[in-house]
Structure formats: C-alpha cells, structure tokens
Design a protein around this motif. Structure first.
Motif, mmCIF file in Angstrom:
data_model
loop_
_atom_site.group_PDB
_atom_site.id
_atom_site.type_symbol
_atom_site.label_atom_id
_atom_site.label_comp_id
_atom_site.label_asym_id
_atom_site.label_seq_id
_atom_site.Cartn_x
_atom_site.Cartn_y
_atom_site.Cartn_z
ATOM 1 N N ILE A 42 -77.457 -21.562 10.571
ATOM 2 C CA ILE A 42 -76.036 -21.538 10.888
ATOM 3 C C ILE A 42 -75.424 -22.757 10.208
ATOM 4 C CG2 ILE A 42 -74.337 -21.488 12.741
ATOM 5 C CD1 ILE A 42 -77.725 -21.237 14.052
ATOM 6 N N THR A 43 -74.540 -22.517 9.274
ATOM 7 C CA THR A 43 -73.925 -23.649 8.578
ATOM 8 C C THR A 43 -72.987 -24.377 9.523
ATOM 9 O OG1 THR A 43 -74.056 -22.354 6.562
ATOM 10 C CG2 THR A 43 -72.710 -24.311 6.479
ATOM 11 N N THR A 44 -73.163 -25.691 9.605
ATOM 12 C CA THR A 44 -72.410 -26.437 10.614
ATOM 13 C C THR A 44 -71.112 -27.022 10.066
ATOM 14 O OG1 THR A 44 -73.777 -28.333 10.090
ATOM 15 C CG2 THR A 44 -74.409 -27.041 12.006
ATOM 16 N N MET A 90 -77.089 -25.440 -6.320
ATOM 17 C CA MET A 90 -78.468 -25.404 -5.798
ATOM 18 C C MET A 90 -78.574 -24.740 -4.425
ATOM 19 S SD MET A 90 -80.259 -26.710 -8.083
ATOM 20 C CE MET A 90 -81.733 -26.849 -7.092
ATOM 21 N N TYR A 91 -77.459 -24.367 -3.886
ATOM 22 C CA TYR A 91 -77.406 -23.786 -2.536
ATOM 23 C C TYR A 91 -78.505 -22.743 -2.293
ATOM 24 C CZ TYR A 91 -74.812 -21.742 1.491
ATOM 25 O OH TYR A 91 -74.430 -21.279 2.718
ATOM 26 N N PRO A 92 -78.686 -21.781 -3.229
ATOM 27 C CA PRO A 92 -79.701 -20.760 -2.957
ATOM 28 C C PRO A 92 -81.133 -21.304 -2.905
ATOM 29 C CG PRO A 92 -78.204 -20.053 -4.724
ATOM 30 C CD PRO A 92 -77.937 -21.502 -4.478
ATOM 31 N N ALA A 152 -85.867 -22.632 0.511
ATOM 32 C CA ALA A 152 -86.798 -23.574 1.146
ATOM 33 C C ALA A 152 -86.751 -23.442 2.668
ATOM 34 C CB ALA A 152 -86.484 -25.006 0.719
ATOM 35 N N ASP A 153 -85.545 -23.269 3.217
ATOM 36 C CA ASP A 153 -85.403 -23.074 4.670
ATOM 37 C C ASP A 153 -86.293 -21.943 5.155
ATOM 38 O OD1 ASP A 153 -83.291 -24.906 4.873
ATOM 39 O OD2 ASP A 153 -81.770 -23.355 4.565
ATOM 40 N N ILE A 154 -86.291 -20.883 4.362
ATOM 41 C CA ILE A 154 -86.975 -19.659 4.767
ATOM 42 C C ILE A 154 -88.476 -19.755 4.490
ATOM 43 C CG2 ILE A 154 -87.144 -17.175 4.292
ATOM 44 C CD1 ILE A 154 -84.139 -17.348 3.404
ATOM 45 N N ASP A 205 -72.604 -11.234 2.982
ATOM 46 C CA ASP A 205 -72.350 -12.189 1.894
ATOM 47 C C ASP A 205 -73.591 -13.004 1.540
ATOM 48 O OD1 ASP A 205 -72.182 -13.394 4.446
ATOM 49 O OD2 ASP A 205 -71.129 -15.117 3.616
ATOM 50 N N GLN A 206 -74.623 -12.903 2.375
ATOM 51 C CA GLN A 206 -75.828 -13.705 2.139
ATOM 52 C C GLN A 206 -76.986 -12.894 1.557
ATOM 53 O OE1 GLN A 206 -76.014 -17.137 2.731
ATOM 54 N NE2 GLN A 206 -73.805 -16.893 2.990
ATOM 55 N N ILE A 207 -76.768 -11.609 1.342
ATOM 56 C CA ILE A 207 -77.878 -10.756 0.885
ATOM 57 C C ILE A 207 -78.458 -11.288 -0.424
ATOM 58 C CG2 ILE A 207 -78.507 -8.449 0.067
ATOM 59 C CD1 ILE A 207 -76.455 -7.297 1.994
HETATM 60 N N1 TRP Z 1 -76.105 -19.797 4.017
HETATM 61 C C1 TRP Z 1 -76.151 -19.226 5.343
HETATM 62 C C2 TRP Z 1 -74.720 -18.858 5.750
HETATM 63 O O1 TRP Z 1 -73.779 -19.467 5.283
HETATM 64 C C3 TRP Z 1 -76.754 -20.200 6.323
HETATM 65 C C4 TRP Z 1 -78.166 -20.469 6.003
HETATM 66 C C5 TRP Z 1 -78.680 -21.615 5.476
HETATM 67 C C6 TRP Z 1 -79.246 -19.572 6.200
HETATM 68 N N2 TRP Z 1 -80.037 -21.498 5.334
HETATM 69 C C7 TRP Z 1 -80.400 -20.258 5.753
HETATM 70 C C8 TRP Z 1 -79.333 -18.264 6.687
HETATM 71 C C9 TRP Z 1 -81.653 -19.646 5.786
HETATM 72 C C10 TRP Z 1 -80.572 -17.665 6.729
HETATM 73 C C11 TRP Z 1 -81.723 -18.348 6.278
HETATM 74 O O2 TRP Z 1 -74.570 -17.980 6.559
#
Ligand code: TRP
Length: 455
Positions: free
Chosen positions: A9-11, A135-137, A142-144, A157-159
């Motif tokens: 969840i982007t804060t 570099m966002y993607p 890395a998060d995943i 929008d995130q697909i």
């Molecule tokens: N970019 C996502 C959004 O704006 C948030 C997000 C960041 C995310 N890292 C993620 C979602 C990893 C799923 C997995 O909604």
C-alpha cells in the motif's frame, strides 16, 4: 499448502471509501482464510517517489497502518510491516536492477505517461522525471520476490508491474541457473466494486474527488456525501438507480435486500437530500465501529509502532535467509568460502568441480566445428561443419539449453547422433559395441544436464 499472498500500500494520501471497498476490505477478508499466508506492507519507499513532503509521508504511514488494523487486520495472523524496515528489499532491488533490461523499464506505463506529457508540452522528454519513478517496477519486483509471493492482489493499473516482476524473476533464475524465485501471479478482484467519487468519476486521490474513510470523523463523512453530484431531478421524480453514484456506493456496503429497498426508494422518487442521508446512515453502520478503533490507535502511535516492528521481525526472518542465498549464488561470498572454480555453485558440476564444455576449432577445409567434452575431458560429440562461426555458436547455445530430457539422440549401432529441429548437429565417436554406446549415452545426457544447469 498455504498460498502466499502479498500486497503493498503506497503511503501517500489518506485512505478513502474507494480504497476501503476496492482493496482494504477484500484484503482483510482474504487474510482470514486458512489457506492464505498474507503479507501486507506499507510501501513507504514507493511513497518517496510520489512525495517529498516528510510530514505527509510520516502522517500517511501512520494513518494507513491504523486504517488496516481498524479494518480488522490481525497482525498475529498476517505479516504486516513497513517496506522501509526491511533492508533486504533495497539490497534485492540492486541485484534485480543488474539483470533488468533498461528497455523493459522504458516501456513501463507510468514512466511512458510522464514522458508523453513532457513531449506534448514541448519539454525535454525526461524533464522532472526521477530515476526513482523509472526504477519503480524493480523496487516492486523486489517487494514481491524477497518473499516468494505466489499471488499479488492489485488494481488494474498495477498489472504491468506484476508482469515485469515475473520477467525480472525469470531473467534472474535463468542467469543464475536455478528457480530462486517463484513467479508471482497477479490477482484482480473482479467482484469488488469501483466506487465513483464526488463528481461521478472513479474515486481517486488524483481526481481530488474522494470521500475519506475515517479522516475528519463522522461530520466530514456526512458533509462529503452531501456533496456527491446528482442530476437535477426533484423530489417526487423517479431516479435511475443504475446511473446514480449514491446507489453504487450504497450497494458496495449493503445486503441484497437493503439494496433493493434503496433501489425502490429511488425509483419511487425519494429526494436526493434524503437519499444521501440514507446512504450516510448505512455507511455509518459499518464505518462507525471501525472509526472508533482507528481513533484509539491514532491516539497511541507507540502501539502501532510496536506492531509494525514485530511485523518487520517476522518479515526479515524470511527475507534475510533468502538474500543470503542470493548473495552466495551471485558470487558475493565471504573471502573464506571461495569455491575452487568460479562457477562451482551454479552447475551440478562433475568430478573436481569441473563441468562439461565446448571447444571450437577450425577444420582443415576452413569450416568451423566444435567438440563437446565431458567434465573428465572425454570427447562426447563432434559437431558437423558450419560455414561461419556464428552458426556454430548458435548451435552450441541451443545445445546448452536442451538438457537431457528434451535432447533428441538418434541411436546408431556404434554411435549416437544429436539432433536439433530434425537436423543432425553432431555425432559421437564410434564405440565398441552396444554396451559401450549406451554407457556413452548416459555420459552425454549427464553433460547436457550440466550445460543446461549453467544456463
Ligand atoms: N505500486 C503499488 C500501488 O501503487 C503498491 C505496491 C508497492 C505493491 N509494492 C508492491 C503492490 C508489491 C503489490 C506488490 O498500488
């Protein structure tokens, strides 16, 4: 087996009704399932890409954490943490950056949209675009991948970002020769409603048309609802529920029976003011108790902090060994563990850490050929001749990718012939009888596996 479900969840911003219905509520429900191992986190590194206002970042982190907890997230069951508490994530981001094609990132929608906007207004293509946006993607991958997540629920929008995470994972697996990363799958909740905002367009902070979930309390919720745009039909005139934002929002909270009663009221000509009051009261049934826990949490930020630290501990217990494994695989090893051979860790090598290999040479007639040698140095295969070295190289590359399982080997009385796409590309020496030939086949298959493992 539990499915690991992960989402970020982007804060930035303050949670609104659309976030609640579209993301928070379904995520909390999913986290309660016994077959789900949920990882939910605050993407506060991503937030820095969108905002350079420290106060806003701080406030939003707190509000979002409190919102998710108030909405029923159980931090005992779910791993709930802040991205910025996990140093393994930026470390992995760099590893992934080094295998990510720049061209892949050029194609990312968000970056492309920013470039297009610049081009339209006659600016330099990259004006005002940070490397962070670019570099966002990779950060998201890395998060995943740090947690080997199987399913990633996101908005439409995130697909593309999830597809990129798969690409990057595959690339890394391929280069370093093992399935380090599970390939994440995107999950789009088809059932959940997209709420309209005050102006009838999709509720979104970018349209500035949101109805806040908790912020501003009950009064602010009511005031916002009263500002929802309606048509100009007067009380007593029939309203069309299916083109009414009020009805869409109502239905996202209410039962079937409640919804059909509200539908009927609209058709019967309830005034818009009164209809808004009905909507407000229905929302309050769900929202008021959550708001109470939200306010209690917001009054005690230390409690939230403690929960998030515990979450980070749980998350790091998984990410840290993963990153250690990756460091080893890519060669960032401690000086005392240097392998006898550079690629020793990659391939299931033969005796003495050696592996099968090719040797290219030029024939007397000027054509190009190569031999395949086993780890022991035994000649296993002599290629046919090629007119140019590139063609020979292409075939070597194909052989490397084959592995023993998909290799087609013609068995001759005294020898073996390797075929690719129906074409003979090389043959073994002649062996003394069938038994020697069959043993050689085993060695050839072993060599092909070693080569494939290096790929
Ligand atoms: N970019 C996502 C959004 O704006 C948030 C997000 C960041 C995310 N890292 C993620 C979602 C990893 C799923 C997995 O909604």
């Amino acid at each position: 087996m539990k499915t690991r479900v992960l989402t970020g969840i982007t804060t930035t911003g303050t949670p609104h009704l659309g976030n609640f219905v579209g993301a928070i509520r379904p995520a909390v429900a999913a986290s309660k399932r016994d077959d789900v191992d949920a990882f939910y986190f605050m993407a506060d590194y991503h937030a820095l890409i969108k905002s350079d206002d420290p106060a806003r970042i701080e406030r939003s982190r707190l509000e979002i954490a409190a919102t998710w907890l108030a909405a029923g997230l159980d931090p005992q069951k779910v791993t709930f943490y802040r991205q910025s508490d996990i140093p393994e994530i930026p470390e992995l981001t760099w590893f992934l950056t080094c295998v990510t094609a720049k061209g892949l990132l050029n194609r990312a929608h968000a970056y492309k949209a920013a470039v297009d906007k610049n081009t339209e207004t006659g600016e330099d293509a990259d004006a005002g675009i940070t490397a962070g946006l670019y570099m966002y993607p990779v950060l998201m991958a890395a998060d995943i991948l740090a947690f080997n997540a199987n399913k990633v629920p996101v908005g439409r929008d995130q697909i593309q970002h999830i597809e990129m995470a798969r690409d990057i994972a595959q690339r890394f697996n391929h280069i370093y020769g093992r399935e380090f990363f599970a390939l994440p799958e995107v999950v789009i909740e088809e059932q959940v409603a997209t709420l309209p905002g005050l102006d009838g367009r999709k509720m979104s902070k970018s349209y500035d048309n949101t109805i806040p979930l908790f912020a501003g309390g009950q009064k602010h919720l009511r005031d916002s609802i009263m500002r929802i745009v309606t048509d100009s039909r007067l009380p007593g005139e029939a309203k069309d529920p299916d083109s009414s934002s009020l009805f869409t929002i109502f239905r996202a909270f209410a039962s079937e029976a409640e919804s059909s009663a509200f539908r009927q009221a609209l058709v019967d000509g309830i005034g818009w003011g009164e209809a808004k009051q009905v909507l407000f009261e229905r929302l309050e049934v769900d929202v008021a108790p959550m708001r109470e826990s939200y306010d209690a949490l917001m009054a005690r930020p230390a409690v939230i902090e403690e929960i998030l630290r515990e979450g980070a501990k749980k998350a790091r217990a998984i990410a840290a060994p993963k990153i250690a494994e990756l460091r080893d695989a890519i060669g960032l090893r401690s000086g005392t563990s240097v392998a006898p051979q550079a690629n020793g860790a990659k391939a299931p090598a033969g005796k003495g850490g050696k592996s099968a290999r090719f040797a290219s040479f030029r024939d007397a007639d000027g054509s190009f050929r190569f031999r395949l040698f086993s780890a022991d140095g035994e000649e296993l295969l002599l290629s046919r001749s090629f007119a140019d070295p590139k063609a020979a190289g292409v075939v070597q590359k194909r052989i490397k990718e084959l592995g023993s399982v998909s290799a087609v080997v013609q068995v001759q009385p005294q020898s073996l012939v390797l075929e690719i796409d129906g074409e003979q590309v090389g043959a073994t020496p002649d062996y003394d009888g069938e038994q020697a030939r069959d043993e050689a086949l085993d060695r050839l298959r072993g060599a092909l596996d070693q080569l494939a493992a290096q790929e």
